[in-house]
Design a protein around this motif. Structure first.
Motif, PDB file in Angstrom:
ATOM      1  N   VAL A 151     -12.135   3.905   4.495  1.00 56.79           N
ATOM      2  CA  VAL A 151     -13.515   3.421   4.508  1.00 56.79           C
ATOM      3  C   VAL A 151     -14.103   3.756   3.143  1.00 56.79           C
ATOM      4  O   VAL A 151     -13.931   4.872   2.642  1.00 56.79           O
ATOM      5  CB  VAL A 151     -14.335   4.092   5.629  1.00 56.79           C
ATOM      6  N   ILE A 152     -14.763   2.808   2.505  1.00 54.07           N
ATOM      7  CA  ILE A 152     -15.326   3.031   1.179  1.00 54.07           C
ATOM      8  C   ILE A 152     -16.850   2.905   1.227  1.00 54.07           C
ATOM      9  O   ILE A 152     -17.404   2.321   2.163  1.00 54.07           O
ATOM     10  CB  ILE A 152     -14.744   2.053   0.144  1.00 54.07           C
ATOM     11  N   ASP A 153     -17.512   3.470   0.232  1.00 52.95           N
ATOM     12  CA  ASP A 153     -18.966   3.351   0.204  1.00 52.95           C
ATOM     13  C   ASP A 153     -19.371   2.099  -0.583  1.00 52.95           C
ATOM     14  O   ASP A 153     -18.545   1.442  -1.228  1.00 52.95           O
ATOM     15  CB  ASP A 153     -19.617   4.614  -0.366  1.00 52.95           C
ATOM     16  N   GLU A 154     -20.653   1.757  -0.514  1.00 57.17           N
ATOM     17  CA  GLU A 154     -21.150   0.537  -1.165  1.00 57.17           C
ATOM     18  C   GLU A 154     -20.910   0.556  -2.667  1.00 57.17           C
ATOM     19  O   GLU A 154     -20.606  -0.477  -3.274  1.00 57.17           O
ATOM     20  CB  GLU A 154     -22.645   0.381  -0.881  1.00 57.17           C
ATOM     21  N   HIS A 155     -21.051   1.733  -3.269  1.00 54.60           N
ATOM     22  CA  HIS A 155     -20.858   1.869  -4.713  1.00 54.60           C
ATOM     23  C   HIS A 155     -19.427   1.462  -5.093  1.00 54.60           C
ATOM     24  O   HIS A 155     -19.206   0.708  -6.044  1.00 54.60           O
ATOM     25  CB  HIS A 155     -21.127   3.317  -5.131  1.00 54.60           C
ATOM     26  N   MET A 156     -18.451   1.953  -4.341  1.00 52.37           N
ATOM     27  CA  MET A 156     -17.050   1.627  -4.611  1.00 52.37           C
ATOM     28  C   MET A 156     -16.771   0.152  -4.322  1.00 52.37           C
ATOM     29  O   MET A 156     -15.996  -0.496  -5.043  1.00 52.37           O
ATOM     30  CB  MET A 156     -16.133   2.521  -3.776  1.00 52.37           C
ATOM     31  N   ALA A 157     -17.383  -0.385  -3.268  1.00 48.19           N
ATOM     32  CA  ALA A 157     -17.189  -1.798  -2.926  1.00 48.19           C
ATOM     33  C   ALA A 157     -17.643  -2.702  -4.071  1.00 48.19           C
ATOM     34  O   ALA A 157     -16.956  -3.666  -4.432  1.00 48.19           O
ATOM     35  CB  ALA A 157     -17.950  -2.140  -1.645  1.00 48.19           C
ATOM     36  N   ARG A 158     -18.796  -2.373  -4.668  1.00 53.17           N
ATOM     37  CA  ARG A 158     -19.301  -3.178  -5.793  1.00 53.17           C
ATOM     38  C   ARG A 158     -18.406  -3.028  -7.020  1.00 53.17           C
ATOM     39  O   ARG A 158     -18.173  -3.987  -7.756  1.00 53.17           O
ATOM     40  CB  ARG A 158     -20.732  -2.765  -6.134  1.00 53.17           C
ATOM     41  N   GLU A 159     -17.917  -1.797  -7.239  1.00 56.86           N
ATOM     42  CA  GLU A 159     -17.121  -1.525  -8.439  1.00 56.86           C
ATOM     43  C   GLU A 159     -15.718  -2.140  -8.352  1.00 56.86           C
ATOM     44  O   GLU A 159     -15.213  -2.681  -9.330  1.00 56.86           O
ATOM     45  CB  GLU A 159     -17.011  -0.004  -8.634  1.00 56.86           C
ATOM     46  N   PHE A 160     -15.094  -2.033  -7.166  1.00 58.37           N
ATOM     47  CA  PHE A 160     -13.715  -2.490  -7.018  1.00 58.37           C
ATOM     48  C   PHE A 160     -13.610  -3.964  -6.642  1.00 58.37           C
ATOM     49  O   PHE A 160     -12.643  -4.627  -7.031  1.00 58.37           O
ATOM     50  CB  PHE A 160     -12.993  -1.654  -5.952  1.00 58.37           C
ATOM     51  N   PHE A 161     -14.566  -4.474  -5.854  1.00 60.80           N
ATOM     52  CA  PHE A 161     -14.461  -5.847  -5.342  1.00 60.80           C
ATOM     53  C   PHE A 161     -15.773  -6.614  -5.551  1.00 60.80           C
ATOM     54  O   PHE A 161     -16.411  -7.040  -4.585  1.00 60.80           O
ATOM     55  CB  PHE A 161     -14.096  -5.817  -3.853  1.00 60.80           C
ATOM     56  N   PRO A 162     -16.201  -6.779  -6.793  1.00 60.93           N
ATOM     57  CA  PRO A 162     -17.473  -7.474  -7.054  1.00 60.93           C
ATOM     58  C   PRO A 162     -17.439  -8.918  -6.551  1.00 60.93           C
ATOM     59  O   PRO A 162     -16.491  -9.663  -6.830  1.00 60.93           O
ATOM     60  CB  PRO A 162     -17.598  -7.411  -8.582  1.00 60.93           C
ATOM     61  N   GLY A 163     -18.451  -9.285  -5.786  1.00 58.00           N
ATOM     62  CA  GLY A 163     -18.550 -10.653  -5.283  1.00 58.00           C
ATOM     63  C   GLY A 163     -17.550 -10.993  -4.202  1.00 58.00           C
ATOM     64  O   GLY A 163     -17.428 -12.168  -3.834  1.00 58.00           O
ATOM     65  N   GLN A 164     -16.822  -9.985  -3.674  1.00 58.05           N
ATOM     66  CA  GLN A 164     -15.826 -10.242  -2.638  1.00 58.05           C
ATOM     67  C   GLN A 164     -16.152  -9.436  -1.375  1.00 58.05           C
ATOM     68  O   GLN A 164     -16.892  -8.455  -1.427  1.00 58.05           O
ATOM     69  CB  GLN A 164     -14.431  -9.835  -3.121  1.00 58.05           C
ATOM     70  N   ASN A 165     -15.573  -9.864  -0.272  1.00 58.63           N
ATOM     71  CA  ASN A 165     -15.663  -9.078   0.953  1.00 58.63           C
ATOM     72  C   ASN A 165     -14.598  -7.978   0.877  1.00 58.63           C
ATOM     73  O   ASN A 165     -13.398  -8.273   0.843  1.00 58.63           O
ATOM     74  CB  ASN A 165     -15.415  -9.974   2.170  1.00 58.63           C
ATOM     75  N   PRO A 166     -15.004  -6.709   0.842  1.00 57.95           N
ATOM     76  CA  PRO A 166     -14.013  -5.642   0.679  1.00 57.95           C
ATOM     77  C   PRO A 166     -13.145  -5.404   1.915  1.00 57.95           C
ATOM     78  O   PRO A 166     -12.065  -4.821   1.805  1.00 57.95           O
ATOM     79  CB  PRO A 166     -14.873  -4.415   0.370  1.00 57.95           C
ATOM     80  N   ILE A 167     -13.618  -5.843   3.105  1.00 62.49           N
ATOM     81  CA  ILE A 167     -12.857  -5.610   4.335  1.00 62.49           C
ATOM     82  C   ILE A 167     -11.527  -6.369   4.273  1.00 62.49           C
ATOM     83  O   ILE A 167     -11.494  -7.579   4.021  1.00 62.49           O
ATOM     84  CB  ILE A 167     -13.650  -6.056   5.582  1.00 62.49           C
ATOM     85  N   GLY A 168     -10.438  -5.646   4.491  1.00 67.00           N
ATOM     86  CA  GLY A 168      -9.122  -6.250   4.429  1.00 67.00           C
ATOM     87  C   GLY A 168      -8.469  -6.156   3.065  1.00 67.00           C
ATOM     88  O   GLY A 168      -7.271  -6.422   2.928  1.00 67.00           O
ATOM     89  N   GLN A 169      -9.243  -5.767   2.040  1.00 66.93           N
ATOM     90  CA  GLN A 169      -8.666  -5.578   0.711  1.00 66.93           C
ATOM     91  C   GLN A 169      -7.835  -4.295   0.700  1.00 66.93           C
ATOM     92  O   GLN A 169      -7.962  -3.445   1.589  1.00 66.93           O
ATOM     93  CB  GLN A 169      -9.769  -5.473  -0.346  1.00 66.93           C
ATOM     94  N   HIS A 170      -7.005  -4.135  -0.334  1.00 67.25           N
ATOM     95  CA  HIS A 170      -6.149  -2.952  -0.422  1.00 67.25           C
ATOM     96  C   HIS A 170      -6.458  -2.159  -1.690  1.00 67.25           C
ATOM     97  O   HIS A 170      -6.736  -2.734  -2.748  1.00 67.25           O
ATOM     98  CB  HIS A 170      -4.672  -3.358  -0.396  1.00 67.25           C
ATOM     99  N   VAL A 171      -6.406  -0.828  -1.544  1.00 64.21           N
ATOM    100  CA  VAL A 171      -6.662   0.099  -2.648  1.00 64.21           C
ATOM    101  C   VAL A 171      -5.439   0.994  -2.819  1.00 64.21           C
ATOM    102  O   VAL A 171      -4.887   1.493  -1.836  1.00 64.21           O
ATOM    103  CB  VAL A 171      -7.910   0.965  -2.360  1.00 64.21           C
ATOM    104  N   MET A 172      -5.034   1.195  -4.062  1.00 64.67           N
ATOM    105  CA  MET A 172      -3.946   2.110  -4.380  1.00 64.67           C
ATOM    106  C   MET A 172      -4.544   3.433  -4.867  1.00 64.67           C
ATOM    107  O   MET A 172      -5.570   3.443  -5.555  1.00 64.67           O
ATOM    108  CB  MET A 172      -3.044   1.522  -5.461  1.00 64.67           C
ATOM    109  N   ALA A 173      -3.895   4.549  -4.498  1.00 65.73           N
ATOM    110  CA  ALA A 173      -4.407   5.866  -4.890  1.00 65.73           C
ATOM    111  C   ALA A 173      -3.255   6.834  -5.086  1.00 65.73           C
ATOM    112  O   ALA A 173      -2.261   6.803  -4.352  1.00 65.73           O
ATOM    113  CB  ALA A 173      -5.362   6.399  -3.824  1.00 65.73           C
ATOM    114  N   THR A 174      -3.399   7.709  -6.079  1.00 62.64           N
ATOM    115  CA  THR A 174      -2.442   8.802  -6.275  1.00 62.64           C
ATOM    116  C   THR A 174      -3.197  10.126  -6.163  1.00 62.64           C
ATOM    117  O   THR A 174      -4.399  10.188  -6.418  1.00 62.64           O
ATOM    118  CB  THR A 174      -1.764   8.725  -7.653  1.00 62.64           C
ATOM    119  N   GLY A 175      -2.488  11.175  -5.767  1.00 65.02           N
ATOM    120  CA  GLY A 175      -3.106  12.492  -5.700  1.00 65.02           C
ATOM    121  C   GLY A 175      -4.081  12.663  -4.562  1.00 65.02           C
ATOM    122  O   GLY A 175      -4.980  13.516  -4.633  1.00 65.02           O
ATOM    123  N   MET A 176      -3.914  11.896  -3.489  1.00 65.19           N
ATOM    124  CA  MET A 176      -4.817  12.037  -2.351  1.00 65.19           C
ATOM    125  C   MET A 176      -4.680  13.414  -1.705  1.00 65.19           C
ATOM    126  O   MET A 176      -5.644  13.996  -1.226  1.00 65.19           O
ATOM    127  CB  MET A 176      -4.535  10.955  -1.310  1.00 65.19           C
TER     128      MET A 176
END
Length: 242
Positions: A151-176
């Motif tokens: 689950v991401i916050d609005e700030h991350m949604a705007r930064e990672f997926f501008p103009g897109q629906n973030p639901i269903g998108q995929h995020v990669m992460a290291t060092g979780m």
């Protein structure tokens, strides 16, 4: 003597000047405190208690099991809303591993951003008072072996997926978690309101939340919202943990 009178006058002037400096400093301090106290944190602090518990296990699966049992028993306490988290807001800052949209290459340095990563149990957002904007919350069904979700916050949604629906998108992460070297793939299942988790005075930072049923924490922080007296709650928690 004239010299003594002159010295006394200088001392009085010095004392008055120092008093004025102290008064101005105190006024600025009170003003800053008043401004910080009025800052919208993005979550509710009234009646919110925090308890930290050192995790007794090293094995990731055992850690997840311990967290699940603790969560279930806390949720059964009458008059208490309870959840677990890896970081108590404001008290435990930092924890910002690099993340990037799965649609972009990890070799593209501009694609990677430090994001606050928080491991939380189901009900975290309701307990702490962060609104769910779209999608769904993390649930007990998000367990070890099931697809990793976020689950991401609005700030991350705007930064990672501008103009897109973030639901269903995929995020990669290291060092979780400690020891993570290979990137992990997370599906975004929900978007929540942004909150100030690092400091009261600092800017809101992009934040990602993952399930405590999928990741073990070294130290478990329990958040409880209740109207029960602190002494009663403390005795209950200590008995439960023992």
């Amino acid at each position: 003597s004239k010299g003594g009178a002159r010295l006394r006058s200088l001392l009085v002037v010095g004392q008055v000047a120092l008093s004025l400096v102290l008064l101005v400093g105190a006024g600025l301090l009170l003003r800053s405190f008043s401004r910080l106290a009025a800052t919208d944190l993005g979550f509710k602090t009234d009646g919110l208690f925090a308890v930290s518990v050192d995790q007794p296990f090293r094995d990731p699966a055992m850690r997840v099991r311990f967290q699940s049992v603790v969560y279930d028993e806390l949720a059964a306490i009458p008059g208490v809303q309870a959840t677990l988290t890896s970081h108590v807001p404001i008290r435990h800052p930092f924890g910002d591993p690099p993340m990037w949209p799965a649609s972009r290459s990890a070799d593209d340095a501009s694609a990677q951003s430090p994001v606050l990563a928080r491991i939380v149990a189901p009900g975290y957002f309701k307990t702490i008072g962060i609104p769910l904007i779209s999608g769904r919350d993390l649930t007990a069904a998000d367990r070890l072996g099931s697809p990793q979700v976020m689950v991401i916050d609005e700030h991350m949604a705007r930064e990672f997926f501008p103009g897109q629906n973030p639901i269903g998108q995929h995020v990669m992460a290291t060092g979780m978690v400690v020891g993570d070297v290979a990137p992990r793939d997370f599906e975004v299942v929900g978007v929540v309101g942004s909150a100030r988790l690092n400091s009261v005075a600092g800017d809101v930072q992009a934040t990602a939340y993952v399930s405590s049923h999928q990741f073990g924490m070294g130290r478990v922080s329990v958040l409880l919202r209740t109207s029960l007296p602190a002494a009663t709650l403390t005795r209950t928690i200590r008995t439960l943990m023992a």
